[in-house]
Design a protein around this motif. Structure first.
Motif, PDB file in Angstrom:
ATOM      1  N   ILE A 155       0.852  -1.172   0.000  1.00  0.00           N
ATOM      2  CA  ILE A 155       0.000   0.000   0.000  1.00  0.00           C
ATOM      3  C   ILE A 155       0.897   1.233   0.000  1.00  0.00           C
ATOM      4  O   ILE A 155       2.123   1.129   0.094  1.00  0.00           O
ATOM      5  CB  ILE A 155      -0.982  -0.021   1.187  1.00  0.00           C
ATOM      6  CG1 ILE A 155      -0.248  -0.176   2.523  1.00  0.00           C
ATOM      7  CG2 ILE A 155      -2.004  -1.124   0.990  1.00  0.00           C
ATOM      8  CD1 ILE A 155      -1.174  -0.147   3.739  1.00  0.00           C
ATOM      9  N   GLU A 156       0.291   2.390  -0.117  1.00  0.00           N
ATOM     10  CA  GLU A 156       1.040   3.638  -0.285  1.00  0.00           C
ATOM     11  C   GLU A 156       2.076   3.884   0.804  1.00  0.00           C
ATOM     12  O   GLU A 156       3.082   4.538   0.563  1.00  0.00           O
ATOM     13  CB  GLU A 156       0.069   4.816  -0.361  1.00  0.00           C
ATOM     14  CG  GLU A 156      -0.771   4.775  -1.609  1.00  0.00           C
ATOM     15  CD  GLU A 156      -1.886   5.814  -1.599  1.00  0.00           C
ATOM     16  OE1 GLU A 156      -2.101   6.473  -0.557  1.00  0.00           O
ATOM     17  OE2 GLU A 156      -2.532   5.946  -2.642  1.00  0.00           O
ATOM     18  N   THR A 157       1.846   3.355   1.986  1.00  0.00           N
ATOM     19  CA  THR A 157       2.788   3.569   3.082  1.00  0.00           C
ATOM     20  C   THR A 157       4.001   2.651   2.993  1.00  0.00           C
ATOM     21  O   THR A 157       4.890   2.719   3.825  1.00  0.00           O
ATOM     22  CB  THR A 157       2.094   3.334   4.438  1.00  0.00           C
ATOM     23  OG1 THR A 157       1.597   1.986   4.464  1.00  0.00           O
ATOM     24  CG2 THR A 157       0.969   4.317   4.658  1.00  0.00           C
ATOM     25  N   GLY A 158       4.018   1.764   1.983  1.00  0.00           N
ATOM     26  CA  GLY A 158       5.130   0.842   1.825  1.00  0.00           C
ATOM     27  C   GLY A 158       4.950  -0.462   2.555  1.00  0.00           C
ATOM     28  O   GLY A 158       5.841  -1.317   2.549  1.00  0.00           O
ATOM     29  N   VAL A 159       3.808  -0.680   3.187  1.00  0.00           N
ATOM     30  CA  VAL A 159       3.539  -1.914   3.909  1.00  0.00           C
ATOM     31  C   VAL A 159       3.134  -2.999   2.913  1.00  0.00           C
ATOM     32  O   VAL A 159       2.223  -2.799   2.104  1.00  0.00           O
ATOM     33  CB  VAL A 159       2.423  -1.715   4.963  1.00  0.00           C
ATOM     34  CG1 VAL A 159       2.030  -3.038   5.604  1.00  0.00           C
ATOM     35  CG2 VAL A 159       2.865  -0.714   6.010  1.00  0.00           C
ATOM     36  N   MET A 160       3.812  -4.135   2.968  1.00  0.00           N
ATOM     37  CA  MET A 160       3.505  -5.246   2.075  1.00  0.00           C
ATOM     38  C   MET A 160       2.204  -5.919   2.499  1.00  0.00           C
ATOM     39  O   MET A 160       2.005  -6.198   3.677  1.00  0.00           O
ATOM     40  CB  MET A 160       4.631  -6.288   2.107  1.00  0.00           C
ATOM     41  CG  MET A 160       5.901  -5.824   1.491  1.00  0.00           C
ATOM     42  SD  MET A 160       7.134  -7.158   1.544  1.00  0.00           S
ATOM     43  CE  MET A 160       8.607  -6.203   1.199  1.00  0.00           C
ATOM     44  N   ILE A 161       1.353  -6.195   1.484  1.00  0.00           N
ATOM     45  CA  ILE A 161       0.060  -6.819   1.774  1.00  0.00           C
ATOM     46  C   ILE A 161      -0.149  -8.118   0.989  1.00  0.00           C
ATOM     47  O   ILE A 161      -1.137  -8.823   1.226  1.00  0.00           O
ATOM     48  CB  ILE A 161      -1.097  -5.850   1.502  1.00  0.00           C
ATOM     49  CG1 ILE A 161      -1.057  -5.334   0.053  1.00  0.00           C
ATOM     50  CG2 ILE A 161      -1.082  -4.699   2.504  1.00  0.00           C
ATOM     51  CD1 ILE A 161      -2.270  -4.512  -0.358  1.00  0.00           C
ATOM     52  N   ALA A 162       0.762  -8.428   0.078  1.00  0.00           N
ATOM     53  CA  ALA A 162       0.623  -9.655  -0.717  1.00  0.00           C
ATOM     54  C   ALA A 162       1.930  -9.922  -1.441  1.00  0.00           C
ATOM     55  O   ALA A 162       2.764  -9.030  -1.598  1.00  0.00           O
ATOM     56  CB  ALA A 162      -0.515  -9.515  -1.727  1.00  0.00           C
ATOM     57  N   TYR A 163       2.073 -11.174  -1.898  1.00  0.00           N
ATOM     58  CA  TYR A 163       3.212 -11.512  -2.735  1.00  0.00           C
ATOM     59  C   TYR A 163       2.876 -12.706  -3.605  1.00  0.00           C
ATOM     60  O   TYR A 163       1.940 -13.460  -3.340  1.00  0.00           O
ATOM     61  CB  TYR A 163       4.471 -11.774  -1.901  1.00  0.00           C
ATOM     62  CG  TYR A 163       4.519 -13.112  -1.213  1.00  0.00           C
ATOM     63  CD1 TYR A 163       5.280 -14.161  -1.722  1.00  0.00           C
ATOM     64  CD2 TYR A 163       3.817 -13.345  -0.027  1.00  0.00           C
ATOM     65  CE1 TYR A 163       5.338 -15.391  -1.077  1.00  0.00           C
ATOM     66  CE2 TYR A 163       3.872 -14.566   0.615  1.00  0.00           C
ATOM     67  CZ  TYR A 163       4.633 -15.580   0.086  1.00  0.00           C
ATOM     68  OH  TYR A 163       4.674 -16.801   0.725  1.00  0.00           O
ATOM     69  N   ALA A 164       3.645 -12.837  -4.677  1.00  0.00           N
ATOM     70  CA  ALA A 164       3.519 -13.971  -5.593  1.00  0.00           C
ATOM     71  C   ALA A 164       4.915 -14.442  -5.963  1.00  0.00           C
ATOM     72  O   ALA A 164       5.849 -13.642  -6.051  1.00  0.00           O
ATOM     73  CB  ALA A 164       2.744 -13.563  -6.844  1.00  0.00           C
ATOM     74  N   HIS A 165       5.039 -15.748  -6.197  1.00  0.00           N
ATOM     75  CA  HIS A 165       6.350 -16.361  -6.467  1.00  0.00           C
ATOM     76  C   HIS A 165       6.160 -17.440  -7.525  1.00  0.00           C
ATOM     77  O   HIS A 165       5.315 -18.319  -7.375  1.00  0.00           O
ATOM     78  CB  HIS A 165       6.870 -16.953  -5.156  1.00  0.00           C
ATOM     79  CG  HIS A 165       8.124 -17.736  -5.270  1.00  0.00           C
ATOM     80  ND1 HIS A 165       8.446 -18.713  -4.359  1.00  0.00           N
ATOM     81  CD2 HIS A 165       9.146 -17.736  -6.154  1.00  0.00           C
ATOM     82  CE1 HIS A 165       9.607 -19.255  -4.675  1.00  0.00           C
ATOM     83  NE2 HIS A 165      10.042 -18.692  -5.771  1.00  0.00           N
ATOM     84  N   VAL A 166       6.943 -17.370  -8.591  1.00  0.00           N
ATOM     85  CA  VAL A 166       6.908 -18.366  -9.662  1.00  0.00           C
ATOM     86  C   VAL A 166       8.315 -18.895  -9.909  1.00  0.00           C
ATOM     87  O   VAL A 166       9.306 -18.257  -9.549  1.00  0.00           O
ATOM     88  CB  VAL A 166       6.322 -17.787 -10.976  1.00  0.00           C
ATOM     89  CG1 VAL A 166       4.913 -17.271 -10.768  1.00  0.00           C
ATOM     90  CG2 VAL A 166       7.217 -16.708 -11.553  1.00  0.00           C
ATOM     91  N   GLY A 167       8.384 -20.058 -10.547  1.00  0.00           N
ATOM     92  CA  GLY A 167       9.690 -20.625 -10.874  1.00  0.00           C
ATOM     93  C   GLY A 167       9.530 -21.914 -11.654  1.00  0.00           C
ATOM     94  O   GLY A 167       8.451 -22.239 -12.161  1.00  0.00           O
ATOM     95  N   ALA A 168      10.627 -22.645 -11.743  1.00  0.00           N
ATOM     96  CA  ALA A 168      10.598 -23.944 -12.411  1.00  0.00           C
ATOM     97  C   ALA A 168       9.698 -24.892 -11.628  1.00  0.00           C
ATOM     98  O   ALA A 168       9.626 -24.833 -10.398  1.00  0.00           O
ATOM     99  CB  ALA A 168      12.011 -24.511 -12.517  1.00  0.00           C
ATOM    100  N   ASN A 169       9.002 -25.756 -12.340  1.00  0.00           N
ATOM    101  CA  ASN A 169       8.093 -26.681 -11.689  1.00  0.00           C
ATOM    102  C   ASN A 169       8.852 -27.692 -10.821  1.00  0.00           C
ATOM    103  O   ASN A 169       9.823 -28.294 -11.252  1.00  0.00           O
ATOM    104  CB  ASN A 169       7.249 -27.438 -12.717  1.00  0.00           C
ATOM    105  CG  ASN A 169       6.299 -28.402 -12.059  1.00  0.00           C
ATOM    106  OD1 ASN A 169       5.551 -28.020 -11.175  1.00  0.00           O
ATOM    107  ND2 ASN A 169       6.342 -29.647 -12.472  1.00  0.00           N
ATOM    108  N   THR A 170       8.350 -27.875  -9.603  1.00  0.00           N
ATOM    109  CA  THR A 170       8.892 -28.883  -8.689  1.00  0.00           C
ATOM    110  C   THR A 170       7.803 -29.820  -8.180  1.00  0.00           C
ATOM    111  O   THR A 170       8.074 -30.647  -7.315  1.00  0.00           O
ATOM    112  CB  THR A 170       9.585 -28.213  -7.482  1.00  0.00           C
ATOM    113  OG1 THR A 170       8.628 -27.383  -6.806  1.00  0.00           O
ATOM    114  CG2 THR A 170      10.783 -27.385  -7.919  1.00  0.00           C
ATOM    115  N   LEU A 171       6.590 -29.683  -8.705  1.00  0.00           N
ATOM    116  CA  LEU A 171       5.498 -30.536  -8.233  1.00  0.00           C
ATOM    117  C   LEU A 171       5.692 -31.966  -8.715  1.00  0.00           C
ATOM    118  O   LEU A 171       6.128 -32.189  -9.851  1.00  0.00           O
ATOM    119  CB  LEU A 171       4.149 -29.988  -8.703  1.00  0.00           C
ATOM    120  CG  LEU A 171       3.747 -28.674  -8.038  1.00  0.00           C
ATOM    121  CD1 LEU A 171       2.531 -28.080  -8.721  1.00  0.00           C
ATOM    122  CD2 LEU A 171       3.481 -28.893  -6.556  1.00  0.00           C
TER     123      LEU A 171
END
Length: 178
Positions: free
Chosen positions: A71-87
């Motif tokens: 948000i505008e104050t710089g507080v993190m509210i979410a994230y996403a992470h992708v990469g090579a498949n390891t499933l």
């Protein structure tokens, strides 16, 4: 809730590590899906999974990408992470991609932020719609499963996700050529 989505940097690692721990706990703890992990198991899982060196590796590995929403104050509210498949799926191949994580704080849920992060991830991993993309999702998270199905994913299998002595039943979703 106005927010900015941007690539994560090494400067973000301490706050991202805390966000990752908090959102996992919030999602699967008493106010979320209420999975009763033994406290020692959960503590160890969080320490191992979201340690500073591990989160740093997500950001520095050239095969992976992490975005944060703040948000505008710089507080993190979410994230996403992708990469090579390891499933663990017998049809998985080198070059397949995986949506490893999307977590949104409870306060930011229902704002469209999760959907925006998902679209960003999919456009990054599969810009032309010709790659195979995998997602692991907890079997009880029906909302996420419906969202993935609307994006063209189908259930392709199951596996057990260990959190200490607990083995969560996870579904494997896949999109793209077989």
């Amino acid at each position: 809730m106005p927010h900015l989505i941007r690539p994560a940097t090494l400067d973000d690692v301490p706050a991202l590590s805390l966000l990752a721990e908090a959102t996992f706990s919030e999602t699967f703890g008493p106010e979320g899906f209420d999975i009763r992990y033994p406290p020692a198991d959960l503590t160890q899982f969080l320490a191992d999974s979201y340690a500073l060196d591990r989160v740093s590796a997500w950001i520095t590995d050239p095969t992976e990408k992490v975005w944060i929403a703040e948000i505008e104050t710089g507080v993190m509210i979410a994230y996403a992470h992708v990469g090579a498949n390891t499933l663990p799926h017998p049809e998985a191949q080198d070059g397949d991609r995986e949506l490893k994580r999307i977590y949104v704080t409870r306060a930011a849920q229902g704002t469209g932020l999760g959907r925006a992060l998902l679209e960003l991830c999919l456009n990054h991993m599969d810009p032309h719609g010709d790659k195979r993309v995998w997602i692991g999702v907890w079997s009880g998270n029906l909302r996420a499963q419906r969202l993935y199905e609307r994006q063209g994913f189908t259930k392709a299998g199951e596996y057990e996700f260990p959190v200490g002595s607990v083995r969560d039943r996870e579904f494997i979703f896949r999109r793209g050529p077989r």
